[in-house]
Design an enzyme around this catalytic site. Structure first.
Site, PDB file in Angstrom:
ATOM      1  N   SER A  50      39.072 108.518  71.999  1.00 46.88           N
ATOM      2  CA  SER A  50      39.512 107.059  72.327  1.00 46.88           C
ATOM      3  C   SER A  50      38.406 106.058  71.958  1.00 46.88           C
ATOM      4  O   SER A  50      38.804 104.804  72.028  1.00 46.88           O
ATOM      5  CB  SER A  50      39.785 106.991  73.765  1.00 46.88           C
ATOM      6  OG  SER A  50      38.481 107.088  74.673  1.00 46.88           O
ATOM      7  N   THR A 153      38.276 104.429  76.031  1.00 48.53           N
ATOM      8  CA  THR A 153      37.647 103.235  75.796  1.00 48.53           C
ATOM      9  C   THR A 153      36.339 103.566  76.744  1.00 48.53           C
ATOM     10  O   THR A 153      36.430 104.046  77.698  1.00 48.53           O
ATOM     11  CB  THR A 153      38.294 102.158  76.006  1.00 48.53           C
ATOM     12  OG1 THR A 153      39.415 101.908  75.166  1.00 48.53           O
ATOM     13  CG2 THR A 153      37.474 100.873  76.022  1.00 48.53           C
ATOM     14  N   THR A 171      35.945 100.694  71.192  1.00 48.45           N
ATOM     15  CA  THR A 171      37.193 101.639  71.403  1.00 48.45           C
ATOM     16  C   THR A 171      37.739 101.884  70.042  1.00 48.45           C
ATOM     17  O   THR A 171      37.767 100.968  69.083  1.00 48.45           O
ATOM     18  CB  THR A 171      38.070 100.850  72.316  1.00 48.45           C
ATOM     19  OG1 THR A 171      39.479 101.547  72.415  1.00 48.45           O
ATOM     20  CG2 THR A 171      38.608  99.638  71.679  1.00 48.45           C
ATOM     21  N   ARG A 181      46.562  95.971  64.480  1.00 50.94           N
ATOM     22  CA  ARG A 181      46.834  95.622  65.964  1.00 50.94           C
ATOM     23  C   ARG A 181      45.153  95.468  66.504  1.00 50.94           C
ATOM     24  O   ARG A 181      44.452  96.362  66.279  1.00 50.94           O
ATOM     25  CB  ARG A 181      47.663  96.494  66.830  1.00 50.94           C
ATOM     26  CG  ARG A 181      47.578  96.259  68.296  1.00 50.94           C
ATOM     27  CD  ARG A 181      46.534  97.147  69.055  1.00 50.94           C
ATOM     28  NE  ARG A 181      46.821  96.939  70.562  1.00 50.94           N
ATOM     29  CZ  ARG A 181      45.779  97.353  71.320  1.00 50.94           C
ATOM     30  NH1 ARG A 181      44.691  97.969  71.095  1.00 50.94           N
ATOM     31  NH2 ARG A 181      46.091  97.395  72.814  1.00 50.94           N
ATOM     32  N   VAL A 182      45.125  94.510  67.429  1.00 53.99           N
ATOM     33  CA  VAL A 182      43.635  94.474  67.948  1.00 53.99           C
ATOM     34  C   VAL A 182      43.769  94.277  69.597  1.00 53.99           C
ATOM     35  O   VAL A 182      44.999  93.599  69.853  1.00 53.99           O
ATOM     36  CB  VAL A 182      43.023  93.023  67.371  1.00 53.99           C
ATOM     37  CG1 VAL A 182      41.776  92.893  68.354  1.00 53.99           C
ATOM     38  CG2 VAL A 182      42.432  93.536  65.988  1.00 53.99           C
ATOM     39  N   GLY A 183      43.134  95.060  70.303  1.00 58.22           N
ATOM     40  CA  GLY A 183      43.268  95.014  71.810  1.00 58.22           C
ATOM     41  C   GLY A 183      42.413  94.014  72.449  1.00 58.22           C
ATOM     42  O   GLY A 183      41.881  92.996  71.782  1.00 58.22           O
ATOM     43  N   ASP A 184      42.223  94.085  73.819  1.00 59.45           N
ATOM     44  CA  ASP A 184      41.488  93.326  74.541  1.00 59.45           C
ATOM     45  C   ASP A 184      40.011  93.478  74.245  1.00 59.45           C
ATOM     46  O   ASP A 184      39.132  92.563  74.539  1.00 59.45           O
ATOM     47  CB  ASP A 184      41.772  93.459  76.114  1.00 59.45           C
ATOM     48  CG  ASP A 184      41.628  94.822  76.591  1.00 59.45           C
ATOM     49  OD1 ASP A 184      42.037  95.725  75.728  1.00 59.45           O
ATOM     50  OD2 ASP A 184      40.835  95.205  77.557  1.00 59.45           O
ATOM     51  N   THR A 204      39.726  98.234  80.955  1.00 59.37           N
ATOM     52  CA  THR A 204      40.178  99.158  79.895  1.00 59.37           C
ATOM     53  C   THR A 204      41.504  99.459  80.300  1.00 59.37           C
ATOM     54  O   THR A 204      42.087  98.956  81.447  1.00 59.37           O
ATOM     55  CB  THR A 204      39.399 100.307  80.330  1.00 59.37           C
ATOM     56  OG1 THR A 204      39.911 101.545  79.558  1.00 59.37           O
ATOM     57  CG2 THR A 204      39.339 101.119  81.845  1.00 59.37           C
ATOM     58  N   GLY A 205      42.248  99.949  79.368  1.00 57.00           N
ATOM     59  CA  GLY A 205      43.714  99.952  79.761  1.00 57.00           C
ATOM     60  C   GLY A 205      44.681  99.415  78.740  1.00 57.00           C
ATOM     61  O   GLY A 205      43.873  99.286  77.662  1.00 57.00           O
ATOM     62  N   GLY A 207      45.536  96.868  76.378  1.00 60.90           N
ATOM     63  CA  GLY A 207      45.087  95.596  76.040  1.00 60.90           C
ATOM     64  C   GLY A 207      46.104  94.647  75.770  1.00 60.90           C
ATOM     65  O   GLY A 207      45.819  93.390  76.267  1.00 60.90           O
TER      66      GLY A 207
HETATM   67  C1  SD4 Z   1      42.792  98.565  73.951  1.00 57.32           C
HETATM   68  N1  SD4 Z   1      41.879  98.358  76.062  1.00 57.32           N
HETATM   69  O1  SD4 Z   1      42.935  98.811  72.804  1.00 57.32           O
HETATM   70  C2  SD4 Z   1      41.995  99.162  74.659  1.00 57.32           C
HETATM   71  C3  SD4 Z   1      42.266 100.404  75.089  1.00 57.32           C
HETATM   72  C4  SD4 Z   1      41.625 100.951  76.123  1.00 57.32           C
HETATM   73  O2  SD4 Z   1      41.996 102.627  78.066  1.00 57.32           O
HETATM   74  O3  SD4 Z   1      40.903 100.581  76.868  1.00 57.32           O
HETATM   75  N2  SD4 Z   1      42.250 102.182  76.814  1.00 57.32           N
HETATM   76  O4  SD4 Z   1      44.078  98.160  74.504  1.00 57.32           O
END
Ligand code: SD4
Length: 291
Positions: A50, A153, A171, A181-184, A204-205, A207
């Site tokens: 991850s 992450t 991450t 794609r870009v996350g948080d 985490t999680g 995004g």
């Molecule tokens: C995302 N938050 O790219 C990250 C991935 C992550 O637990 O944290 N997963 O969305």
């Protein structure tokens, strides 16, 4: 106010990252140095795929990485959708220290990595990545899975012995995401936030949920308004729930560290683990679920 160092980091792999950060602090590293070097352990070796170049690829079979770092002077640096960089957190740190910018993405970030000697080169997927990607291609079903792999992450919060604060996050993002794609994680206020007066938070999680509600910023702002870390954590997660029905598989985990060293962790659902490190040792905990 305690003056012992404290480190928190997300998921089971937060343990080796926290051990490294504490060792760095013992050697006299600053909070921001420890936050950078701690998460590098997981960038280099992430068996759950991850984080780092060994992370799961996007739906086109390409591994792209996001990372950010922030200190308590309001400085931050981030990179997003970057390929061929083994330590995106180090690149984010260079963005913070050596450019006037806060976020550099894609080919521009890769050019900057080359200029800084941090470009390690794109490479084909390894056998495990390739097999998992081909497996995914057979079904092509994109659905979030709570606690997928149970260790996504790496996000870290550090308070050093002089009470300086820093946060870091790195991450490979969601497995099988759309290319680009870009996350948080690289977004200040969403994936991480530090305020010199109040404290710091990392998420985490999923995004897409976090970046629409600025969960890290909300948690820190609640502490700024007087909430305890536990209250701040609960309220920031509650804001996600209030925003509408969330898929039962959506997971968001949050770790929070107040300026005075008090701390808390929470998650939408059970299963979010985090490491807590002090000079006495590092222990793995499971966060309380609010949903
Ligand atoms: C995302 N938050 O790219 C990250 C991935 C992550 O637990 O944290 N997963 O969305």
């Amino acid at each position: 106010m305690t003056d012992v160092p404290i480190v928190l980091a997300t998921w089971n792999h937060g343990v080796p990252a926290t051990e490294r950060a504490l060792a760095e602090l013992t050697r006299g590293a600053t909070a921001v140095d420890a936050a950078e070097r701690g998460v590098m352990v997981v960038e280099a070796d992430c068996p759950d795929r991850s984080v780092g170049l060994q992370g799961w690829p996007d739906r086109d079979g390409i591994v792209t990485l996001d990372a950010a770092i922030m200190d308590d002077t309001g400085r931050s640096g981030a990179v997003a959708c970057v390929r061929g960089v083994a330590h995106p957190i180090a690149l984010a740190r260079r963005v913070m220290d050596r450019t006037p910018h806060a976020l550099i993405v894609g080919p521009g970030a890769e050019d900057f990595a080359r200029a800084e000697g941090l470009f390690t080169g794109t490479r084909p997927l390894d056998a495990v990545q390739d097999a998992a990607w081909k497996d995914w291609l057979r079904e092509r079903q994109y659905r979030p899975r709570a606690n997928s792999e149970n260790h996504d992450t790496i996000g870290m919060l550090v308070r050093d012995a002089t009470a300086r604060l820093a946060a870091s996050c790195t991450t490979s993002g969601l497995a099988w995401k759309m290319h680009g794609r870009v996350g948080d994680s690289p977004l200040v206020g969403a994936g991480l936030f530090v305020d010199p007066k109040a404290g710091a938070a990392v998420c985490t999680g999923l995004g897409e949920v976090v970046m629409r509600k600025l969960t890290s910023c909300i948690a820190v702002e609640r502490m700024r308004a007087g909430a305890s870390p536990a209250q701040a954590c609960r309220e920031a997660l509650q804001r996600l729930i209030e925003s509408g029905p969330l898929d039962a598989n959506v997971q968001v985990g949050l770790i929070v560290l107040a300026r005075d060293g008090t701390h808390a962790a929470g998650a939408l659902q059970r299963g979010f683990t985090y490491a807590l490190g002090t000079p006495g040792g590092v222990a793995l905990h499971e966060a309380i679920a609010v949903a």
